[in-house]
Design a protein around this motif. Structure first.
Motif, PDB file in Angstrom:
ATOM      1  N   PRO A  85       0.853  -1.194   0.000  1.00 47.05           N
ATOM      2  CA  PRO A  85       0.000   0.000   0.000  1.00 47.05           C
ATOM      3  C   PRO A  85       0.884   1.238   0.000  1.00 47.05           C
ATOM      4  O   PRO A  85       2.013   1.206   0.479  1.00 47.05           O
ATOM      5  CB  PRO A  85      -0.808  -0.127   1.295  1.00 47.05           C
ATOM      6  N   THR A  86       0.382   2.318  -0.548  1.00 47.59           N
ATOM      7  CA  THR A  86       1.192   3.519  -0.639  1.00 47.59           C
ATOM      8  C   THR A  86       1.471   4.126   0.728  1.00 47.59           C
ATOM      9  O   THR A  86       0.632   4.078   1.628  1.00 47.59           O
ATOM     10  CB  THR A  86       0.542   4.566  -1.558  1.00 47.59           C
ATOM     11  N   ALA A  87       2.660   4.681   0.857  1.00 52.20           N
ATOM     12  CA  ALA A  87       3.029   5.428   2.056  1.00 52.20           C
ATOM     13  C   ALA A  87       3.185   6.892   1.691  1.00 52.20           C
ATOM     14  O   ALA A  87       3.709   7.681   2.469  1.00 52.20           O
ATOM     15  CB  ALA A  87       4.329   4.872   2.635  1.00 52.20           C
ATOM     16  N   GLY A  88       2.771   7.265   0.495  1.00 52.18           N
ATOM     17  CA  GLY A  88       2.959   8.606  -0.033  1.00 52.18           C
ATOM     18  C   GLY A  88       4.042   8.571  -1.098  1.00 52.18           C
ATOM     19  O   GLY A  88       4.926   7.714  -1.075  1.00 52.18           O
ATOM     20  N   SER A  89       3.990   9.495  -2.023  1.00 51.78           N
ATOM     21  CA  SER A  89       4.894   9.478  -3.168  1.00 51.78           C
ATOM     22  C   SER A  89       6.360   9.597  -2.777  1.00 51.78           C
ATOM     23  O   SER A  89       7.212   8.890  -3.314  1.00 51.78           O
ATOM     24  CB  SER A  89       4.537  10.608  -4.126  1.00 51.78           C
ATOM     25  N   LEU A  90       6.671  10.500  -1.872  1.00 57.20           N
ATOM     26  CA  LEU A  90       8.062  10.677  -1.444  1.00 57.20           C
ATOM     27  C   LEU A  90       8.599   9.408  -0.805  1.00 57.20           C
ATOM     28  O   LEU A  90       9.681   8.921  -1.156  1.00 57.20           O
ATOM     29  CB  LEU A  90       8.178  11.857  -0.477  1.00 57.20           C
ATOM     30  N   ARG A  91       7.843   8.841   0.108  1.00 55.60           N
ATOM     31  CA  ARG A  91       8.289   7.633   0.807  1.00 55.60           C
ATOM     32  C   ARG A  91       8.311   6.411  -0.101  1.00 55.60           C
ATOM     33  O   ARG A  91       9.220   5.574   0.001  1.00 55.60           O
ATOM     34  CB  ARG A  91       7.401   7.402   2.026  1.00 55.60           C
ATOM     35  N   ASP A  92       7.345   6.295  -1.018  1.00 54.54           N
ATOM     36  CA  ASP A  92       7.360   5.170  -1.965  1.00 54.54           C
ATOM     37  C   ASP A  92       8.631   5.205  -2.805  1.00 54.54           C
ATOM     38  O   ASP A  92       9.289   4.186  -3.000  1.00 54.54           O
ATOM     39  CB  ASP A  92       6.133   5.206  -2.880  1.00 54.54           C
ATOM     40  N   GLY A  93       8.977   6.378  -3.331  1.00 53.33           N
ATOM     41  CA  GLY A  93      10.188   6.503  -4.125  1.00 53.33           C
ATOM     42  C   GLY A  93      11.436   6.208  -3.313  1.00 53.33           C
ATOM     43  O   GLY A  93      12.378   5.561  -3.788  1.00 53.33           O
ATOM     44  N   TRP A  94      11.453   6.674  -2.082  1.00 54.87           N
ATOM     45  CA  TRP A  94      12.599   6.449  -1.200  1.00 54.87           C
ATOM     46  C   TRP A  94      12.768   4.960  -0.933  1.00 54.87           C
ATOM     47  O   TRP A  94      13.870   4.418  -1.011  1.00 54.87           O
ATOM     48  CB  TRP A  94      12.381   7.200   0.099  1.00 54.87           C
ATOM     49  N   ASP A  95      11.672   4.302  -0.617  1.00 60.42           N
ATOM     50  CA  ASP A  95      11.733   2.861  -0.342  1.00 60.42           C
ATOM     51  C   ASP A  95      12.163   2.073  -1.584  1.00 60.42           C
ATOM     52  O   ASP A  95      12.950   1.129  -1.481  1.00 60.42           O
ATOM     53  CB  ASP A  95      10.380   2.353   0.162  1.00 60.42           C
TER      54      ASP A  95
END
Length: 181
Positions: A85-95
């Motif tokens: 599930p998404t954690a937000g765009s910034l965090r998804d990209g970071w992960d």
């Protein structure tokens, strides 16, 4: 008051609706099983559209990561995000960038982008990123970013050129340079 004649509580229609909505959301964004009564074709199409939209949002926050992967961006992101599930765009990209870094599949420009983020923000993979107050260093691939007093500088190693024949010193691309006389 809702209840049964024997004093117990019966599930309300709202509780059943909430459970079905949770199942639908899980099927669309977290790789859950399709809920009963939904046609698999339209559900899969909706899921694919949501993953494309999510990939676009992440690409806006992580442009060098998306550009570095080029034509593979959509499939790489969709494969990674399919069961998350998404954690937000910034965090998804970071992960995703951290996962690719661990697999040694992070493009060089994306490694620089990740190093800058690691120097500027503190992110533990669970809570939202927070600005760093103290000096910090971020590293990814060959990139090193240093943050001092809120300013981030990206340091790149200078290419080493061999001056002796056959010393096997790696050049900037990481390949060994052999000079013959």
């Amino acid at each position: 008051m809702t209840g049964t004649p024997d004093g117990g509580s019966a599930p309300t229609p709202r509780a059943g609706l909430a459970e079905r909505q949770a199942e639908l959301v899980a099927a669309l964004v977290a790789g859950g099983e399709p809920p009963a009564g939904f046609a698999p074709g339209p559900l899969a199409a909706t899921r694919a559209a949501l993953l494309r939209k999510r990939a676009g949002e992440v690409a806006r926050h992580w442009p060098l990561l998306a550009a570095g992967l080029g034509a593979r961006w959509s499939t790489t992101f969709a494969d990674w995000a399919a069961r998350r599930p998404t954690a937000g765009s910034l965090r998804d990209g970071w992960d995703l960038a951290r996962a690719l870094h661990e697999q040694q599949a992070l493009p060089p420009a994306a490694a620089e982008e990740l190093a800058v983020r690691e120097a500027r923000l503190r992110y533990d993979g669970v809570r939202a990123p927070r600005a760093r107050r103290a000096p910090a260093v971020g590293r990814a691939g060959g990139a090193v970013a240093v943050q001092i007093a809120g300013r981030v500088r990206l340091l790149r190693p200078a290419p080493r050129v061999s001056t002796r024949a056959g010393d096997g010193v790696p050049d900037a691309a990481g390949s060994e340079l052999w000079i013959s006389d």
